[in-house]
Design a protein around this motif. Structure first.
Motif, PDB file in Angstrom:
ATOM      1  N   ALA A  38      37.408  48.171 100.649  1.00 30.97           N
ATOM      2  CA  ALA A  38      36.133  48.193  99.933  1.00 30.97           C
ATOM      3  C   ALA A  38      35.029  47.540 100.752  1.00 30.97           C
ATOM      4  CB  ALA A  38      36.283  47.488  98.588  1.00 30.97           C
ATOM      5  N   ASP A  40      35.018  47.405 104.006  1.00 28.54           N
ATOM      6  CA  ASP A  40      34.986  48.076 105.303  1.00 28.54           C
ATOM      7  C   ASP A  40      35.316  47.104 106.439  1.00 28.54           C
ATOM      8  OD1 ASP A  40      34.790  50.363 106.833  1.00 28.54           O
ATOM      9  OD2 ASP A  40      32.666  50.055 107.281  1.00 28.54           O
ATOM     10  N   PRO A  68      26.471  48.093 100.869  1.00 26.55           N
ATOM     11  CA  PRO A  68      25.877  48.250  99.535  1.00 26.55           C
ATOM     12  C   PRO A  68      26.828  48.843  98.499  1.00 26.55           C
ATOM     13  CG  PRO A  68      24.883  49.758 101.120  1.00 26.55           C
ATOM     14  CD  PRO A  68      25.778  48.852 101.884  1.00 26.55           C
ATOM     15  N   ASP A  69      27.774  49.634  98.921  1.00 23.89           N
ATOM     16  CA  ASP A  69      28.670  50.261  97.957  1.00 23.89           C
ATOM     17  C   ASP A  69      29.991  49.502  97.800  1.00 23.89           C
ATOM     18  OD1 ASP A  69      29.530  50.888 100.489  1.00 23.89           O
ATOM     19  OD2 ASP A  69      30.168  52.911  99.971  1.00 23.89           O
ATOM     20  N   LYS A  71      30.703  46.737  96.102  1.00 21.68           N
ATOM     21  CA  LYS A  71      30.954  46.343  94.716  1.00 21.68           C
ATOM     22  C   LYS A  71      31.433  47.541  93.900  1.00 21.68           C
ATOM     23  CE  LYS A  71      28.898  43.820  90.888  1.00 21.68           C
ATOM     24  NZ  LYS A  71      27.724  43.118  90.391  1.00 21.68           N
ATOM     25  N   GLN A  72      30.819  48.686  94.125  1.00 23.09           N
ATOM     26  CA  GLN A  72      31.218  49.903  93.403  1.00 23.09           C
ATOM     27  C   GLN A  72      32.643  50.298  93.778  1.00 23.09           C
ATOM     28  OE1 GLN A  72      28.762  53.313  94.143  1.00 23.09           O
ATOM     29  NE2 GLN A  72      29.958  54.638  92.820  1.00 23.09           N
ATOM     30  N   LYS A  73      33.003  50.203  95.060  1.00 21.16           N
ATOM     31  CA  LYS A  73      34.359  50.543  95.488  1.00 21.16           C
ATOM     32  C   LYS A  73      35.377  49.635  94.825  1.00 21.16           C
ATOM     33  CE  LYS A  73      33.512  52.489 100.077  1.00 21.16           C
ATOM     34  NZ  LYS A  73      33.733  52.299 101.517  1.00 21.16           N
ATOM     35  N   GLU A  76      35.763  50.592  91.240  1.00 16.91           N
ATOM     36  CA  GLU A  76      36.559  51.812  91.138  1.00 16.91           C
ATOM     37  C   GLU A  76      38.045  51.507  91.349  1.00 16.91           C
ATOM     38  OE1 GLU A  76      34.865  54.483  94.003  1.00 16.91           O
ATOM     39  OE2 GLU A  76      33.106  54.894  92.765  1.00 16.91           O
TER      40      GLU A  76
END
Length: 123
Positions: A38, A40, A68-69, A71-73, A76
């Motif tokens: 998440a 990377d 930026p993504d 937290k979303q990963k 999910e």
């Protein structure tokens, strides 16, 4: 003549970033691999940060913000893990119900066999 630059550029992460990553990876429902994906980063790097965190070796470094993504990963991944646990629970419940149905069918069969064989067939 300019000096030749070789090798990869090494990313620098802030102590805050490392601490946040380590804290996420310590949560019970998260794995080191999942958090690393998440964010990377390589799972080995996160493992090393966890060790440094345990030993209190973090020092201030240049700031690099989380993707930026990220937290979303992670959200999910949490949702997927939650759904997998729920599926497992439902499969277990389903198996129990199937066993109970088989048990009831066998009991009915035993009752019908014992009540239907009252005549003596030896003459």
């Amino acid at each position: 003549m300019p000096e030749m630059i070789t090798g990869k550029k090494t990313q620098r992460y802030s102590t805050e970033f490392k601490v946040k990553a380590v804290e996420w990876s310590h949560q019970a429902h998260r794995s080191v691999k999942g958090v690393a994906e998440a964010l990377d980063i390589h799972p080995f790097m996160l493992s090393r940060w966890r060790k440094e965190y345990r030993e209190g070796q973090f020092s201030m470094k240049r700031v690099k913000k989380a993707p930026p993504d990220a937290k979303q990963k992670i959200q999910e991944q949490d949702e997927v893990a939650r759904l997998k646990r729920r599926v497992s629970e439902l499969e277990e419940e389903n198996d129990i119900l199937k066993k109970f149905q088989r048990f009831q069918a066998e009991e009915r069969r035993k009752r019908s066999d014992s009540s239907g064989n009252t005549e003596d067939s030896t003459e």
